[in-house]
Write an enzyme that holds these catalytic residues in place. Structure first.
Site, PDB file in Angstrom:
ATOM      1  N   ARG A 132       0.446  -1.230  -0.059  1.00 55.72           N
ATOM      2  CA  ARG A 132      -0.195   0.121   0.110  1.00 55.72           C
ATOM      3  C   ARG A 132       0.906   1.030  -0.372  1.00 55.72           C
ATOM      4  NH1 ARG A 132      -2.570  -3.217   3.892  1.00 55.72           N
ATOM      5  NH2 ARG A 132      -4.648  -4.702   2.833  1.00 55.72           N
TER       6      ARG A 132
ATOM      7  N   LYS B  38       3.833  11.698 -11.084  1.00 58.50           N
ATOM      8  CA  LYS B  38       2.804  10.721 -12.401  1.00 58.50           C
ATOM      9  C   LYS B  38       3.465   9.436 -12.559  1.00 58.50           C
ATOM     10  CE  LYS B  38       0.549  13.594 -15.258  1.00 58.50           C
ATOM     11  NZ  LYS B  38       0.530  14.122 -16.621  1.00 58.50           N
TER      12      LYS B  38
ATOM     13  N   GLU C 117      11.673  19.120 -25.112  1.00 57.62           N
ATOM     14  CA  GLU C 117      11.601  18.876 -23.589  1.00 57.62           C
ATOM     15  C   GLU C 117      11.297  20.249 -23.229  1.00 57.62           C
ATOM     16  OE1 GLU C 117       8.055  17.450 -22.450  1.00 57.62           O
ATOM     17  OE2 GLU C 117       9.109  15.163 -23.713  1.00 57.62           O
TER      18      GLU C 117
ATOM     19  N   LYS D  32       9.291  22.742 -14.533  1.00 53.39           N
ATOM     20  CA  LYS D  32       8.459  22.538 -13.658  1.00 53.39           C
ATOM     21  C   LYS D  32       7.921  22.108 -12.109  1.00 53.39           C
ATOM     22  CE  LYS D  32       6.990  17.239 -14.137  1.00 53.39           C
ATOM     23  NZ  LYS D  32       6.783  15.808 -14.810  1.00 53.39           N
TER      24      LYS D  32
ATOM     25  N   GLU E 185      -3.086  18.118 -11.322  1.00 57.55           N
ATOM     26  CA  GLU E 185      -3.466  18.630 -13.497  1.00 57.55           C
ATOM     27  C   GLU E 185      -4.801  19.791 -14.042  1.00 57.55           C
ATOM     28  OE1 GLU E 185      -1.814  16.206 -16.276  1.00 57.55           O
ATOM     29  OE2 GLU E 185      -3.065  17.092 -17.821  1.00 57.55           O
TER      30      GLU E 185
ATOM     31  N   ARG F 248      -1.582  22.881 -15.342  1.00 61.52           N
ATOM     32  CA  ARG F 248      -0.289  21.619 -15.428  1.00 61.52           C
ATOM     33  C   ARG F 248      -0.594  21.298 -16.783  1.00 61.52           C
ATOM     34  NH1 ARG F 248       1.967  16.944 -11.236  1.00 61.52           N
ATOM     35  NH2 ARG F 248       2.665  15.637 -13.250  1.00 61.52           N
TER      36      ARG F 248
ATOM     37  N   ASN G 169       1.993  20.161 -21.359  1.00 61.73           N
ATOM     38  CA  ASN G 169       1.407  18.868 -22.573  1.00 61.73           C
ATOM     39  C   ASN G 169       1.885  19.694 -24.462  1.00 61.73           C
ATOM     40  OD1 ASN G 169       1.206  16.210 -20.860  1.00 61.73           O
ATOM     41  ND2 ASN G 169      -0.972  16.971 -20.634  1.00 61.73           N
TER      42      ASN G 169
ATOM     43  N   HIS H 219       2.167  18.277 -26.849  1.00 63.22           N
ATOM     44  CA  HIS H 219       1.315  15.620 -26.974  1.00 63.22           C
ATOM     45  C   HIS H 219       0.855  15.672 -27.328  1.00 63.22           C
ATOM     46  CE1 HIS H 219       5.426  16.513 -23.939  1.00 63.22           C
ATOM     47  NE2 HIS H 219       5.044  15.665 -23.741  1.00 63.22           N
TER      48      HIS H 219
ATOM     49  N   HIS I 171       1.490  13.118 -29.079  1.00 62.45           N
ATOM     50  CA  HIS I 171       1.055  11.187 -28.540  1.00 62.45           C
ATOM     51  C   HIS I 171       0.484  10.660 -29.653  1.00 62.45           C
ATOM     52  CE1 HIS I 171       1.046  12.843 -24.389  1.00 62.45           C
ATOM     53  NE2 HIS I 171       2.002  12.018 -24.861  1.00 62.45           N
TER      54      HIS I 171
ATOM     55  N   HIS J  15       9.810   9.732 -27.971  1.00 64.46           N
ATOM     56  CA  HIS J  15       8.809  10.922 -27.854  1.00 64.46           C
ATOM     57  C   HIS J  15       8.952  12.147 -28.003  1.00 64.46           C
ATOM     58  CE1 HIS J  15       5.582  12.223 -24.941  1.00 64.46           C
ATOM     59  NE2 HIS J  15       6.462  13.816 -23.788  1.00 64.46           N
TER      60      HIS J  15
HETATM   61  N1  LIG Z   1       6.121  10.992 -15.191  1.00 64.86           N
HETATM   62  C1  LIG Z   1       5.359  11.539 -16.422  1.00 64.86           C
HETATM   63  O1  LIG Z   1       5.757  12.281 -16.289  1.00 64.86           O
HETATM   64  C2  LIG Z   1       6.854  11.217 -17.501  1.00 64.86           C
HETATM   65  C3  LIG Z   1       6.870  11.702 -17.910  1.00 64.86           C
HETATM   66  C4  LIG Z   1       7.528  11.889 -19.401  1.00 64.86           C
HETATM   67  C5  LIG Z   1       7.653  10.916 -20.247  1.00 64.86           C
HETATM   68  N2  LIG Z   1       7.283   9.310 -18.972  1.00 64.86           N
HETATM   69  C6  LIG Z   1       7.475   8.420 -19.722  1.00 64.86           C
HETATM   70  O2  LIG Z   1       9.186   8.026 -19.865  1.00 64.86           O
HETATM   71  C7  LIG Z   1       9.337   7.434 -21.230  1.00 64.86           C
HETATM   72  C8  LIG Z   1      10.127   7.224 -21.213  1.00 64.86           C
HETATM   73  O3  LIG Z   1      11.408   7.676 -20.955  1.00 64.86           O
HETATM   74  P1  LIG Z   1      12.573   8.068 -21.358  1.00 64.86           P
HETATM   75  O4  LIG Z   1      12.605   8.581 -22.799  1.00 64.86           O
HETATM   76  O5  LIG Z   1      13.527   8.351 -20.599  1.00 64.86           O
HETATM   77  O6  LIG Z   1      13.212   6.633 -22.407  1.00 64.86           O
HETATM   78  P2  LIG Z   1      13.480   4.794 -21.188  1.00 64.86           P
HETATM   79  O7  LIG Z   1      13.347   5.598 -20.166  1.00 64.86           O
HETATM   80  O8  LIG Z   1      12.998   4.352 -22.165  1.00 64.86           O
HETATM   81  O9  LIG Z   1      15.231   5.295 -21.577  1.00 64.86           O
HETATM   82  C9  LIG Z   1      15.552   5.052 -22.771  1.00 64.86           C
HETATM   83  C10 LIG Z   1      17.083   3.721 -23.300  1.00 64.86           C
HETATM   84  O10 LIG Z   1      18.263   4.667 -22.792  1.00 64.86           O
HETATM   85  C11 LIG Z   1      18.847   3.503 -22.234  1.00 64.86           C
HETATM   86  N3  LIG Z   1      19.589   4.354 -21.340  1.00 64.86           N
HETATM   87  C12 LIG Z   1      18.629   5.510 -20.922  1.00 64.86           C
HETATM   88  N4  LIG Z   1      19.400   6.092 -19.882  1.00 64.86           N
HETATM   89  C13 LIG Z   1      20.506   5.936 -20.463  1.00 64.86           C
HETATM   90  C14 LIG Z   1      21.664   5.655 -20.158  1.00 64.86           C
HETATM   91  N5  LIG Z   1      22.107   7.293 -19.498  1.00 64.86           N
HETATM   92  N6  LIG Z   1      22.787   5.907 -20.685  1.00 64.86           N
HETATM   93  C15 LIG Z   1      22.958   4.810 -21.158  1.00 64.86           C
HETATM   94  N7  LIG Z   1      21.872   4.254 -21.570  1.00 64.86           N
HETATM   95  C16 LIG Z   1      20.698   4.484 -20.807  1.00 64.86           C
HETATM   96  C17 LIG Z   1      17.543   2.509 -21.416  1.00 64.86           C
HETATM   97  O11 LIG Z   1      18.147   1.631 -20.862  1.00 64.86           O
HETATM   98  C18 LIG Z   1      16.920   2.571 -22.922  1.00 64.86           C
HETATM   99  O12 LIG Z   1      17.008   1.232 -24.064  1.00 64.86           O
HETATM  100  C19 LIG Z   1       7.978   6.866 -21.544  1.00 64.86           C
HETATM  101  O13 LIG Z   1       6.923   5.784 -20.992  1.00 64.86           O
HETATM  102  C20 LIG Z   1       7.021   7.779 -21.445  1.00 64.86           C
HETATM  103  O14 LIG Z   1       5.392   7.848 -20.856  1.00 64.86           O
HETATM  104  C21 LIG Z   1       6.994   9.785 -17.725  1.00 64.86           C
HETATM  105 ZN   LIG Z   2       6.462  14.715 -22.978  1.00 68.63          ZN
END
Ligand SMILES: NC(=O)c1ccc[n+]([C@@H]2O[C@H](COP(=O)([O-])OP(=O)(O)OC[C@H]3O[C@@H](n4cnc5c(N)ncnc54)[C@H](O)[C@@H]3O)[C@@H](O)[C@H]2O)c1
Ligand SMILES: [Zn+2]
Length: 368
Positions: free
Chosen positions: A125, A147, A189, A231, A241, A245, A249, A252, A256, A268
């Site tokens: 929990r 999030k 971003e 942020k 949001e 907030r 987006n 986006h 998306h 992304h």
């Molecule tokens: N929670 C939120 O507010 C929020 C905001 C934006 C995006 N997201 C989510 O984030 C995700 C995308 O995340 P991302 O773009 O960070 O990609 P990711 O987490 O998939 O990482 C991308 C790739 O890079 C590799 N990698 C990461 N850091 C590395 C490093 N320092 N050195 C070498 N390799 C590395 C990872 O292993 C992976 O293969 C999506 O699922 C998206 O929905 C969430």
């Molecule tokens: Zn984004």
């Protein structure tokens, strides 16, 4: 006769936390946690790629500090962001002796952060977790704001929770091993923050393109700190949001949709870059924004090596946008710039309805 008992549960919650930013911070995380503990045992959750680059190194630092810790990894990639991985992680946490007095360390990009954060939200929990973002996207965006969640077969981020981390450790040195394409994707971003909130940041980006692309330490630190601060400010104002907030987006809604249409082959940030050109054009055509500033935005995105155009079918694009959570009821909602550094609002509302017939025209204009 109806008997009514009232269970009073008015809550005051203080979810405040610190975001620490510094080069070579990674190795100091365990000593910091020793001084400011969050649990009596720590589980590092990471992906298969990062395990070997930073995961084992961090685990050893925990041991060096005499802290109890373990490491759990799952296959890298968005495909892992599912409930299946959550139950895999939960089982492994239990088998590794993690309990309600322990804490989770999310070491990775947005995929790890969203998954580990969501797991922390529901494990027993809810147990504390910290974010250690390793991609630029995660360092300026996903690690802050709480999030968390996973995808389902029907779409992205459809299951989740608002669950804030207890601390965020950002080490920009980790970006040195990040694949180039991922780094550039994250810059979308940062440009977004300039457009939606900070004209000076936008100007600073324009003046420092080469140093940013060269991973200059001083400039990286600066843009990460400024992005996080924006942020932070927006999330403080509107944590769940309700209104403001939503400006985060920007780009986006079309972004998306493009990710969806590409079968998630494009990154992304790449989709957001194309999406900002589209949303920006909508802002120009609806009379909110000047064409000069729209072009200035596009020029900066291009200089960073981000894409501005993608082939798509207009009908499919519109359908995919309706699918996005931002489509409320029957109308597509957009957040639109008014000038570089400020978003438009109507009667205080930042989500602005854009009629489908108009959108169709605007999209056609962009295809020419
Ligand atoms: N929670 C939120 O507010 C929020 C905001 C934006 C995006 N997201 C989510 O984030 C995700 C995308 O995340 P991302 O773009 O960070 O990609 P990711 O987490 O998939 O990482 C991308 C790739 O890079 C590799 N990698 C990461 N850091 C590395 C490093 N320092 N050195 C070498 N390799 C590395 C990872 O292993 C992976 O293969 C999506 O699922 C998206 O929905 C969430
Ligand atoms: Zn984004």
């Amino acid at each position: 006769m109806v008997k009514v008992l009232r269970l009073n549960l008015r809550k005051f919650i203080d979810d405040s936390y610190e975001i620490l930013i510094g080069f070579r911070l990674l190795d100091n995380i365990p000593s910091d946690l020793k001084e400011n503990p969050l649990g009596d045992r720590y589980a590092i959750i990471t992906d298969s790629t990062l395990k070997n680059i930073y995961g084992n190194r961090l685990l050893n630092k925990f041991y060096e500090e005499g802290l109890s810790a373990c490491l759990i990894d799952f296959p890298a990639g968005e495909e892992s962001k599912s409930l299946n991985t959550v139950s895999y992680l939960a089982s492994n946490l239990l088998r590794s002796g993690i309990n309600r007095k322990s804490a989770i360390i999310a070491l990775g990009g947005g995929v790890v952060g969203d998954l580990a954060g969501f797991t922390a939200a529901i494990f027993m929990r809810g147990i504390p977790y910290v974010q250690v973002p390793t991609t630029l996207t995660a360092q300026v965006d996903s690690s802050i704001g709480g999030k968390t969640g996973v995808d389902t077969a029907e779409g992205k981020n459809l299951l989740g929770a608002f669950y804030q981390p207890r601390r965020v450790y950002i080490d920009p040195a980790l970006l040195k091993t990040l694949p180039r394409r991922e780094f550039i994707s994250g810059l979308a971003e940062v440009v977004k923050y300039g457009i939606i909130y900070d004209g000076n940041l936008f100007k600073y980006l324009e003046e420092n393109v080469d140093r940013i692309l060269g991973l200059d330490e001083e400039v990286l630190l600066n843009i990460i700190e400024r992005s996080c601060n924006i942020k932070r400010t927006i999330v403080e104002e509107d944590p769940c949001e309700v209104n403001k907030r939503a400006i985060l987006n920007y780009g986006h809604t079309p972004g998306h949709a493009l990710e969806r249409l590409s079968g998630y082959k494009i990154l992304h940030g790449e989709a957001v870059s194309v999406g900002m050109r589209i949303s920006g054009w909508v802002a120009v055509r609806m009379g909110f924004w000047s064409i000069d500033e729209w072009e200035r935005q596009n020029k900066l995105l291009k200089r960073f090596g981000l894409p501005l155009k993608m082939e798509f079918d207009i009908d499919e694009m519109i359908e995919a946008m309706y699918y996005d959570k931002k489509a409320e009821g029957e109308t597509l909602m957009f957040v639109l710039p008014k000038r570089i550094g400020e978003m438009a609002s109507i009667n205080g509302k930042y989500k602005i309805p854009v009629p489908e017939e108009k959108l169709r025209i605007f999209l056609r204009e962009l295809a020419d």
